[in-house]
Design a protein around this motif. Structure first.
Motif, PDB file in Angstrom:
ATOM      1  N   ASP A 185      23.837  44.528  36.994  1.00 49.47           N
ATOM      2  CA  ASP A 185      24.690  44.508  35.811  1.00 49.47           C
ATOM      3  C   ASP A 185      24.971  43.061  35.445  1.00 49.47           C
ATOM      4  OD1 ASP A 185      26.705  43.605  37.537  1.00 49.47           O
ATOM      5  OD2 ASP A 185      27.597  45.596  37.747  1.00 49.47           O
ATOM      6  N   GLU A 186      25.896  42.863  34.524  1.00 50.07           N
ATOM      7  CA  GLU A 186      26.156  41.501  34.054  1.00 50.07           C
ATOM      8  C   GLU A 186      26.764  40.602  35.129  1.00 50.07           C
ATOM      9  OE1 GLU A 186      29.741  44.010  32.720  1.00 50.07           O
ATOM     10  OE2 GLU A 186      27.558  44.234  32.986  1.00 50.07           O
ATOM     11  N   HIS A 187      27.234  41.190  36.223  1.00 47.80           N
ATOM     12  CA  HIS A 187      27.828  40.409  37.305  1.00 47.80           C
ATOM     13  C   HIS A 187      26.834  40.076  38.409  1.00 47.80           C
ATOM     14  CE1 HIS A 187      31.646  41.193  35.407  1.00 47.80           C
ATOM     15  NE2 HIS A 187      31.494  42.497  35.538  1.00 47.80           N
ATOM     16  N   THR A 188      25.637  40.606  38.329  1.00 46.98           N
ATOM     17  CA  THR A 188      24.619  40.334  39.341  1.00 46.98           C
ATOM     18  C   THR A 188      24.216  38.861  39.296  1.00 46.98           C
ATOM     19  OG1 THR A 188      23.775  42.597  39.189  1.00 46.98           O
ATOM     20  CG2 THR A 188      22.303  40.933  40.150  1.00 46.98           C
ATOM     21  N   GLY A 189      24.072  38.270  40.462  1.00 47.35           N
ATOM     22  CA  GLY A 189      23.685  36.868  40.521  1.00 47.35           C
ATOM     23  C   GLY A 189      22.215  36.663  40.200  1.00 47.35           C
ATOM     24  N   TRP A 190      21.883  35.455  39.821  1.00 45.90           N
ATOM     25  CA  TRP A 190      20.484  35.101  39.564  1.00 45.90           C
ATOM     26  C   TRP A 190      20.222  33.719  40.127  1.00 45.90           C
ATOM     27  CZ3 TRP A 190      18.996  30.803  36.710  1.00 45.90           C
ATOM     28  CH2 TRP A 190      20.001  30.190  35.941  1.00 45.90           C
ATOM     29  N   ARG A 191      18.971  33.465  40.420  1.00 47.27           N
ATOM     30  CA  ARG A 191      18.618  32.122  40.867  1.00 47.27           C
ATOM     31  C   ARG A 191      17.178  31.794  40.519  1.00 47.27           C
ATOM     32  NH1 ARG A 191      16.163  31.419  45.962  1.00 47.27           N
ATOM     33  NH2 ARG A 191      16.036  33.255  47.319  1.00 47.27           N
ATOM     34  N   MET A 192      16.925  30.494  40.444  1.00 52.02           N
ATOM     35  CA  MET A 192      15.575  30.032  40.196  1.00 52.02           C
ATOM     36  C   MET A 192      14.737  30.239  41.447  1.00 52.02           C
ATOM     37  SD  MET A 192      15.904  29.081  37.072  1.00 52.02           S
ATOM     38  CE  MET A 192      14.188  28.583  36.914  1.00 52.02           C
ATOM     39  N   THR A 193      13.531  30.703  41.249  1.00 51.18           N
ATOM     40  CA  THR A 193      12.648  30.978  42.378  1.00 51.18           C
ATOM     41  C   THR A 193      11.261  30.424  42.108  1.00 51.18           C
ATOM     42  OG1 THR A 193      11.989  33.133  41.460  1.00 51.18           O
ATOM     43  CG2 THR A 193      13.891  33.106  42.939  1.00 51.18           C
ATOM     44  N   ARG A 194      10.467  30.398  43.152  1.00 50.02           N
ATOM     45  CA  ARG A 194       9.050  30.099  42.960  1.00 50.02           C
ATOM     46  C   ARG A 194       8.254  31.351  43.259  1.00 50.02           C
ATOM     47  NH1 ARG A 194       6.033  28.594  47.612  1.00 50.02           N
ATOM     48  NH2 ARG A 194       7.244  28.377  49.532  1.00 50.02           N
ATOM     49  N   LEU A 195       7.045  31.382  42.805  1.00 52.33           N
ATOM     50  CA  LEU A 195       6.194  32.533  42.997  1.00 52.33           C
ATOM     51  C   LEU A 195       5.795  32.636  44.470  1.00 52.33           C
ATOM     52  CD1 LEU A 195       4.831  34.670  41.132  1.00 52.33           C
ATOM     53  CD2 LEU A 195       2.795  33.227  41.195  1.00 52.33           C
ATOM     54  N   SER A 196       6.034  33.786  45.043  1.00 52.81           N
ATOM     55  CA  SER A 196       5.657  33.975  46.437  1.00 52.81           C
ATOM     56  C   SER A 196       4.140  34.023  46.573  1.00 52.81           C
ATOM     57  CB  SER A 196       6.257  35.275  46.978  1.00 52.81           C
ATOM     58  OG  SER A 196       5.828  35.492  48.317  1.00 52.81           O
ATOM     59  N   ARG A 197       3.635  33.501  47.683  1.00 51.73           N
ATOM     60  CA  ARG A 197       2.208  33.610  47.974  1.00 51.73           C
ATOM     61  C   ARG A 197       1.876  34.956  48.615  1.00 51.73           C
ATOM     62  NH1 ARG A 197      -0.518  28.701  47.521  1.00 51.73           N
ATOM     63  NH2 ARG A 197      -2.255  29.582  48.717  1.00 51.73           N
ATOM     64  N   SER A 198       2.906  35.746  48.886  1.00 49.65           N
ATOM     65  CA  SER A 198       2.709  37.044  49.524  1.00 49.65           C
ATOM     66  C   SER A 198       2.418  38.130  48.493  1.00 49.65           C
ATOM     67  CB  SER A 198       3.967  37.436  50.309  1.00 49.65           C
ATOM     68  OG  SER A 198       4.239  36.510  51.324  1.00 49.65           O
ATOM     69  N   SER A 199       1.819  39.206  48.972  1.00 43.23           N
ATOM     70  CA  SER A 199       1.639  40.395  48.139  1.00 43.23           C
ATOM     71  C   SER A 199       2.921  41.209  48.155  1.00 43.23           C
ATOM     72  CB  SER A 199       0.477  41.248  48.660  1.00 43.23           C
ATOM     73  OG  SER A 199      -0.743  40.565  48.549  1.00 43.23           O
ATOM     74  N   TYR A 200       3.159  41.917  47.086  1.00 43.85           N
ATOM     75  CA  TYR A 200       4.309  42.813  46.980  1.00 43.85           C
ATOM     76  C   TYR A 200       3.823  44.257  46.878  1.00 43.85           C
ATOM     77  CZ  TYR A 200       8.672  44.810  45.158  1.00 43.85           C
ATOM     78  OH  TYR A 200       9.798  45.572  44.964  1.00 43.85           O
ATOM     79  N   TYR A 201       2.871  44.484  46.000  1.00 46.24           N
ATOM     80  CA  TYR A 201       2.223  45.789  45.912  1.00 46.24           C
ATOM     81  C   TYR A 201       0.954  45.763  46.763  1.00 46.24           C
ATOM     82  CZ  TYR A 201       5.231  46.537  41.839  1.00 46.24           C
ATOM     83  OH  TYR A 201       6.298  46.668  41.007  1.00 46.24           O
ATOM     84  N   THR A 202       0.721  46.832  47.467  1.00 44.36           N
ATOM     85  CA  THR A 202      -0.488  46.933  48.268  1.00 44.36           C
ATOM     86  C   THR A 202      -1.042  48.347  48.168  1.00 44.36           C
ATOM     87  OG1 THR A 202      -1.451  46.499  50.456  1.00 44.36           O
ATOM     88  CG2 THR A 202       0.720  47.556  50.401  1.00 44.36           C
ATOM     89  N   LYS A 203      -2.248  48.529  48.650  1.00 45.25           N
ATOM     90  CA  LYS A 203      -2.902  49.837  48.619  1.00 45.25           C
ATOM     91  C   LYS A 203      -2.939  50.421  50.029  1.00 45.25           C
ATOM     92  CE  LYS A 203      -4.195  49.831  44.216  1.00 45.25           C
ATOM     93  NZ  LYS A 203      -3.736  50.821  43.232  1.00 45.25           N
ATOM     94  N   ASN A 204      -2.812  51.716  50.119  1.00 48.58           N
ATOM     95  CA  ASN A 204      -2.772  52.359  51.419  1.00 48.58           C
ATOM     96  C   ASN A 204      -3.690  53.577  51.452  1.00 48.58           C
ATOM     97  OD1 ASN A 204      -1.755  52.769  54.090  1.00 48.58           O
ATOM     98  ND2 ASN A 204      -0.509  54.445  53.289  1.00 48.58           N
ATOM     99  N   LEU A 205      -4.601  53.606  52.433  1.00 51.78           N
ATOM    100  CA  LEU A 205      -5.469  54.761  52.632  1.00 51.78           C
ATOM    101  C   LEU A 205      -6.096  54.644  54.017  1.00 51.78           C
ATOM    102  CD1 LEU A 205      -6.720  57.303  51.259  1.00 51.78           C
ATOM    103  CD2 LEU A 205      -8.670  55.855  50.666  1.00 51.78           C
ATOM    104  N   ASP A 206      -6.043  55.728  54.773  1.00 52.47           N
ATOM    105  CA  ASP A 206      -6.653  55.745  56.095  1.00 52.47           C
ATOM    106  C   ASP A 206      -8.123  56.147  55.984  1.00 52.47           C
ATOM    107  OD1 ASP A 206      -4.227  55.097  57.325  1.00 52.47           O
ATOM    108  OD2 ASP A 206      -3.623  57.214  57.418  1.00 52.47           O
TER     109      ASP A 206
END
Length: 267
Positions: A185-206
């Motif tokens: 909401d309007e009270h949620t904090g924010w901050r400057m960030t840099r782009l992570s080198r990590s993945s966030y979405y990944t694929k999963n299948l055995d």
């Protein structure tokens, strides 16, 4: 700010409730033109794809928003924006382009896949500063217009639109990527960030094999907190539950000493 011209696009299609939330958030800040894909174009990145025989078609934007002109085209977001820059905005470029509000956060090393980010990058390549705004949702909402509370994300659309219009960004900042956590909401904090080198979405299948189809994989979210950079966009949103504001540049050049790299490659 009534002489300001704001363009709004997205990658979810012109009928997306997220796009409408963005329009309503900045409706009193200037003249608004919508240029958006006809339908869902998620994960098209900055690709210039779609029906090359198509043209921008007027769209009767619902609700009778005063002064809002709307156009759509059955192409990727970047293609729609590019075409608009050479047609609608050929003589005078808009002051800012807002891409979003997107269903689903765009974080980490896969943002080049994002149609939301791709549209803002395309605008930036034409000298128009962009905002790429995404709201955290479940994965099932990425391709469906699920019911969402847009108020928090809309607040930050308005906040950073005003900031960009009031303050000239540094030369190497071509757009701001803004990711808003679920429940913000309007009270949620924010901050400057840099782009992570990590993945966030990944694929999963055995038990994959050469016969595995692309569609067999299921997308999931993976946050490895111990491996994350504490100043990254993923950490801010997924761990701290803050709004992640990431400055991006059209300059993809690695941050190395070019002379030293040349010498190492020729030695």
């Amino acid at each position: 700010m009534k002489d300001i011209h704001i363009v709004i696009t997205n990658d979810d299609g012109i009928k997306s409730p997220g796009l409408r939330a963005a329009v309503e958030a900045v409706a009193d800040l200037g003249r608004i033109t919508i240029v958006a894909p006809t339908d869902q174009q998620t994960a098209t990145g900055r690709g210039l794809t779609g029906n090359k025989q198509s043209r921008l078609e007027r769209f009767d934007y619902p609700g009778g928003d005063s002064g809002v002109e709307a156009y759509h085209c059955p192409c990727s977001p970047a293609q729609v924006v590019r075409h608009a820059m050479f047609t609608l905005f050929r003589e005078v470029k808009p002051d800012i382009l807002i891409s979003g509000i997107n269903y689903g956060e765009n974080l980490g090393n896969m943002i080049s896949c994002s149609g939301t980010v791709g549209a803002a990058l395309e605008a930036s390549s034409h000298g128009v500063v962009g905002l790429a705004v995404s709201k955290q949702t479940d994965i099932a909402s990425h391709h469906n217009y699920t019911s969402q509370d847009w108020r928090g994300a809309a607040h930050f659309v308005r906040k950073f639109t005003r900031c960009v219009l009031d303050t000239q960004l540094p030369a190497d900042v071509d757009l701001l990527k803004i990711d808003v956590p679920e429940g913000a909401d309007e009270h949620t904090g924010w901050r400057m960030t840099r782009l992570s080198r990590s993945s966030y979405y990944t694929k999963n299948l055995d038990n994959t094999s050469i016969d595995t189809r692309v569609c067999d994989f299921k997308t999931r979210i993976q946050v490895l907190q111990d491996e994350l950079e504490s100043d990254s966009d993923i950490y801010a949103l997924a761990v701290e539950k803050q709004v992640a504001v990431t400055p991006l540049s059209l300059d993809f050049t690695s941050r190395v000493d070019l002379t030293s790299l040349r010498d190492s490659l020729t030695s």
